[in-house]
Design a protein around this motif. Structure first.
Motif, mmCIF file in Angstrom:
data_model
loop_
_atom_site.group_PDB
_atom_site.id
_atom_site.type_symbol
_atom_site.label_atom_id
_atom_site.label_comp_id
_atom_site.label_asym_id
_atom_site.label_seq_id
_atom_site.Cartn_x
_atom_site.Cartn_y
_atom_site.Cartn_z
ATOM 1 N N ILE A 1 13.234 19.194 -2.643
ATOM 2 C CA ILE A 1 12.414 17.638 -2.505
ATOM 3 C C ILE A 1 10.770 18.009 -2.498
ATOM 4 N N GLN A 2 10.101 17.203 -3.273
ATOM 5 C CA GLN A 2 8.743 17.213 -3.541
ATOM 6 C C GLN A 2 8.074 16.016 -2.825
ATOM 7 N N ARG A 3 7.398 16.176 -1.663
ATOM 8 C CA ARG A 3 6.697 14.919 -1.002
ATOM 9 C C ARG A 3 5.207 14.881 -1.224
ATOM 10 N N LYS A 4 4.794 13.840 -1.422
ATOM 11 C CA LYS A 4 3.230 13.699 -1.891
ATOM 12 C C LYS A 4 2.852 12.497 -0.736
ATOM 13 N N ASP A 5 1.932 12.836 0.090
ATOM 14 C CA ASP A 5 1.233 12.070 1.064
ATOM 15 C C ASP A 5 -0.047 11.149 0.544
ATOM 16 N N TRP A 6 0.214 9.896 0.389
ATOM 17 C CA TRP A 6 -0.714 8.918 -0.222
ATOM 18 C C TRP A 6 -1.504 8.130 0.720
ATOM 19 N N ARG A 7 -1.256 8.480 2.177
ATOM 20 C CA ARG A 7 -2.046 7.696 2.955
ATOM 21 C C ARG A 7 -3.493 8.047 3.084
ATOM 22 N N GLY A 8 -4.099 6.746 3.120
ATOM 23 C CA GLY A 8 -5.617 6.943 3.096
ATOM 24 C C GLY A 8 -6.468 7.164 1.617
ATOM 25 N N LYS A 9 -5.509 7.199 0.826
ATOM 26 C CA LYS A 9 -5.984 7.072 -0.661
ATOM 27 C C LYS A 9 -6.376 5.738 -1.321
ATOM 28 N N GLY A 10 -6.106 4.683 -0.643
ATOM 29 C CA GLY A 10 -6.342 3.540 -0.942
ATOM 30 C C GLY A 10 -5.761 2.855 -2.205
ATOM 31 N N ILE A 11 -4.417 3.206 -2.257
ATOM 32 C CA ILE A 11 -3.746 2.798 -3.332
ATOM 33 C C ILE A 11 -2.768 1.381 -3.085
ATOM 34 N N THR B 1 0.734 -1.060 -0.071
ATOM 35 C CA THR B 1 0.014 0.137 -0.092
ATOM 36 C C THR B 1 0.894 1.298 -0.003
ATOM 37 N N LEU B 2 0.638 2.055 -0.923
ATOM 38 C CA LEU B 2 1.506 3.304 -0.991
ATOM 39 C C LEU B 2 1.114 4.267 0.127
ATOM 40 N N VAL B 3 2.419 4.693 0.785
ATOM 41 C CA VAL B 3 2.194 5.600 1.832
ATOM 42 C C VAL B 3 2.810 7.123 1.391
ATOM 43 N N GLU B 4 3.808 7.398 0.600
ATOM 44 C CA GLU B 4 3.987 8.498 0.214
ATOM 45 C C GLU B 4 5.237 8.303 -0.943
ATOM 46 N N THR B 5 5.309 9.506 -1.642
ATOM 47 C CA THR B 5 6.487 9.671 -2.578
ATOM 48 C C THR B 5 7.228 10.781 -2.267
ATOM 49 N N LEU B 6 8.505 10.535 -2.737
ATOM 50 C CA LEU B 6 9.498 11.813 -2.705
ATOM 51 C C LEU B 6 10.132 11.817 -4.128
ATOM 52 N N HIS B 7 9.918 12.830 -4.587
ATOM 53 C CA HIS B 7 10.757 13.417 -5.714
ATOM 54 C C HIS B 7 12.015 14.332 -5.421
ATOM 55 N N VAL B 8 13.113 13.509 -5.525
ATOM 56 C CA VAL B 8 14.245 14.055 -5.064
ATOM 57 C C VAL B 8 15.141 14.635 -6.218
ATOM 58 N N PRO B 9 15.262 15.904 -6.311
ATOM 59 C CA PRO B 9 15.875 16.506 -7.527
ATOM 60 C C PRO B 9 17.601 16.179 -7.372
ATOM 61 N N GLY B 10 17.933 16.200 -8.724
ATOM 62 C CA GLY B 10 19.655 15.952 -8.744
ATOM 63 C C GLY B 10 20.175 15.962 -10.106
ATOM 64 N N ARG B 11 21.197 15.259 -10.097
ATOM 65 C CA ARG B 11 22.048 15.435 -11.593
ATOM 66 C C ARG B 11 21.381 14.119 -12.361
#
Length: 281
Positions: free
Chosen positions: A222-232, A150-160
């Motif tokens: 860093i872009q964090r997206k919270d997917w808790r409770g979204k049922g994914i 079950t997906l909890v969150e994602t973090l888009h971490v910028p970089g090279r």
């Protein structure tokens, strides 16, 4: 260090990747067919396994690169206590995470916190397990779930956007913790699991099944997206994400969850669905 790896230190990574993206999505018949035919010939792509085996029928190079496989050409493990290989490719490294450090190559390592872009998340895996799987241009470029999660969150971490080929892995310090990446945090029956989609030079994007395009757009924080409770919740072996060009996926598992398959050795070729990790229930 090869000349190509040396050049990646000075090349404009994002400009090159943006240009590659435009070419990859071009539907100009001559451009897209030249790109497809060149990759098929140079890397020996096996189109007989693809759902669409006629190279001329793909609308763009990206459509070819993210092609689906025929039903049944990859299957998950039959034993319920085995996690399955998430992708076609080659094992770069795998094994124990030692005091929070993940082995990259001889003389090279990086920390779990650096990779995940979060100290607290990293600490949860400081004595856990990792596997780094390299997808070459010839491989199937969709990444699947090793198990139900079950997906909890994602973090888009910028970089090279360094190359992630073998020479770069040997010579670029902290490579996977420096490249742009999408960290996907799942809850499973045995604890947290991280699936880290690592971008690379000329990689024009990462897409997920729940949110579409994640990389680009490029960012500076860093872009964090919270997917808790979204049922994914995704089943084991279900498609999770795809690369729009070849790169690397890193799997992190918690301490004490099990043992790696004997086939999981550095440089070993692997295929989606093969038994990867045996859970200790």
């Amino acid at each position: 260090m090869s000349a190509v790896t040396w050049l990646t230190y000075v090349l404009p990574h994002r400009a090159l990747s943006s240009a590659a993206r435009k070419l990859a999505y071009s539907q100009n018949p001559k451009i897209k067919q030249w790109l497809i035919d060149t990759v098929v010939r140079k890397f020996g792509v096996n189109l007989s396994e693809a759902e669409e085996s006629d190279a001329s029928r793909y609308a763009s190079f990206n459509a070819f690169f993210t092609r689906a496989l025929k039903a049944g050409v990859r299957t998950p493990p039959t034993a319920p206590n085995w996690l399955s290989m998430p992708a076609d490719g080659r094992v770069s490294q795998c094994g124990k995470i030692e005091a929070g450090r993940i082995f990259q190559a001889k003389g090279q390592s990086f920390t779990t916190a650096e990779l995940l872009g979060d100290d607290a998340l990293g600490a949860r895996f400081n004595d856990g397990e990792f596997a780094t799987i390299y997808l070459s241009p010839r491989d199937y470029h969709r990444v699947h779930m090793p198990c139900k999660g079950t997906l909890v969150e994602t973090l888009h971490v910028p970089g090279r956007l360094f190359s992630v080929g073998p020479d770069a892995v040997r010579n670029v310090p902290r490579l996977f913790a420096r490249n742009e990446r999408l960290v996907c945090h799942f809850d499973t029956e045995f604890g947290p699991m991280m699936m880290v989609m690592v971008g690379a030079l000329l990689v024009s994007g990462v897409e997920t099944v729940w949110s579409g395009v994640e990389i680009p757009a490029y960012g500076d924080r860093i872009q964090r997206k919270d997917w808790r409770g979204k049922g994914i919740t995704l089943d084991g072996f279900a498609e999770m994400a795809r690369f729009n060009y070849g790169s690397t996926v890193i799997v992190l598992l918690p301490e004490g969850s099990g043992v790696w398959s004997n086939a999981m050795t550095a440089e070993a070729p692997v295929r989606l669905g093969e038994p990867m990790f045996e859970l200790q229930r």
